[in-house]
Design a protein around this motif. Structure first.
Motif, mmCIF file in Angstrom:
data_model
loop_
_atom_site.group_PDB
_atom_site.id
_atom_site.type_symbol
_atom_site.label_atom_id
_atom_site.label_comp_id
_atom_site.label_asym_id
_atom_site.label_seq_id
_atom_site.Cartn_x
_atom_site.Cartn_y
_atom_site.Cartn_z
ATOM 1 N N ALA A 6 54.095 17.706 14.435
ATOM 2 C CA ALA A 6 55.043 16.586 13.977
ATOM 3 C C ALA A 6 56.383 17.163 14.721
ATOM 4 O O ALA A 6 56.609 17.981 14.403
ATOM 5 C CB ALA A 6 55.095 16.117 12.593
ATOM 6 N N LEU A 7 57.211 15.870 15.078
ATOM 7 C CA LEU A 7 58.345 16.204 15.603
ATOM 8 C C LEU A 7 59.121 15.110 15.008
ATOM 9 O O LEU A 7 58.721 14.032 15.186
ATOM 10 C CB LEU A 7 58.408 15.969 17.144
ATOM 11 N N VAL A 8 60.219 15.463 14.269
ATOM 12 C CA VAL A 8 61.135 14.516 13.473
ATOM 13 C C VAL A 8 62.596 14.631 14.123
ATOM 14 O O VAL A 8 63.091 15.775 14.510
ATOM 15 C CB VAL A 8 61.336 14.903 11.988
ATOM 16 N N LEU A 9 63.116 13.266 14.678
ATOM 17 C CA LEU A 9 64.307 13.524 15.443
ATOM 18 C C LEU A 9 65.276 12.803 14.556
ATOM 19 O O LEU A 9 65.127 11.643 13.745
ATOM 20 C CB LEU A 9 64.206 12.634 16.655
ATOM 21 N N THR A 15 72.510 7.617 19.403
ATOM 22 C CA THR A 15 72.541 8.831 20.234
ATOM 23 C C THR A 15 71.225 9.348 20.849
ATOM 24 O O THR A 15 71.316 10.102 21.661
ATOM 25 C CB THR A 15 72.604 10.132 19.268
ATOM 26 N N GLY A 16 70.365 8.263 20.957
ATOM 27 C CA GLY A 16 68.997 8.252 22.007
ATOM 28 C C GLY A 16 67.704 8.909 21.290
ATOM 29 O O GLY A 16 66.931 9.273 22.064
ATOM 30 N N LYS A 17 67.670 8.729 19.832
ATOM 31 C CA LYS A 17 66.504 9.359 19.426
ATOM 32 C C LYS A 17 65.321 8.512 19.626
ATOM 33 O O LYS A 17 64.240 9.200 20.078
ATOM 34 C CB LYS A 17 66.864 9.462 17.746
ATOM 35 N N THR A 18 65.407 7.276 19.739
ATOM 36 C CA THR A 18 64.248 6.334 19.759
ATOM 37 C C THR A 18 63.841 6.472 21.355
ATOM 38 O O THR A 18 62.715 6.498 21.798
ATOM 39 C CB THR A 18 64.488 4.927 19.467
ATOM 40 N N THR A 19 64.833 6.503 22.325
ATOM 41 C CA THR A 19 64.745 6.630 23.541
ATOM 42 C C THR A 19 64.025 7.999 23.827
ATOM 43 O O THR A 19 62.847 7.938 24.636
ATOM 44 C CB THR A 19 65.986 6.600 24.246
ATOM 45 N N ALA A 21 62.245 9.725 21.544
ATOM 46 C CA ALA A 21 60.633 9.736 20.995
ATOM 47 C C ALA A 21 59.717 9.061 22.008
ATOM 48 O O ALA A 21 58.866 9.202 22.089
ATOM 49 C CB ALA A 21 60.972 9.185 19.787
ATOM 50 N N ILE A 22 60.309 7.851 22.393
ATOM 51 C CA ILE A 22 59.173 6.962 23.247
ATOM 52 C C ILE A 22 58.877 7.856 24.692
ATOM 53 O O ILE A 22 57.865 7.517 25.090
ATOM 54 C CB ILE A 22 59.837 5.576 23.597
ATOM 55 N N ILE A 38 56.014 6.950 14.749
ATOM 56 C CA ILE A 38 56.338 6.283 13.450
ATOM 57 C C ILE A 38 57.897 5.797 13.385
ATOM 58 O O ILE A 38 58.652 6.887 13.641
ATOM 59 C CB ILE A 38 55.913 7.184 12.109
ATOM 60 N N ASP A 39 57.986 4.404 13.284
ATOM 61 C CA ASP A 39 59.288 4.028 13.570
ATOM 62 C C ASP A 39 59.702 3.798 12.026
ATOM 63 O O ASP A 39 59.140 2.983 11.104
ATOM 64 C CB ASP A 39 59.394 2.671 14.226
#
Length: 77
Positions: A6-9, A15-19, A21-22, A38-39
């Motif tokens: 698992a990687l948790v941001l 700050t670009g976490k979702t970008t 992750a995608i 997981i959003d």
């Protein structure tokens, strides 16, 4: 041998976490890895992975999001 990772941001909004992750999910899916994204962004959700659901589905990436009734709800803090 199969291992689960698992990687948790974590960080401030914008700050670009979702970008990140995608993009990581897409890269790993191209490497034939089994990927779930997981959003759980509920605070200031400017950019949401659920907006990418169709593209993630096409890559075989499982997207875990809240039910549709609350998918675009926000929790003001």
């Amino acid at each position: 041998m199969m291992s689960n990772k698992a990687l948790v941001l974590i960080g401030h909004y914008g700050t670009g976490k979702t970008t990140l992750a995608i993009n990581l999910a897409m890269k790993w899916a191209e490497e034939k890895r089994q990927v779930s994204l997981i959003d759980i962004d509920v605070n200031n959700p400017y950019f949401r992975s659920r907006d990418w659901q169709d593209k993630l589905d096409k890559k075989g990436i499982e997207l875990v999001i809240p039910d549709k009734e609350i998918a675009f709800g926000e929790l003001p803090y």
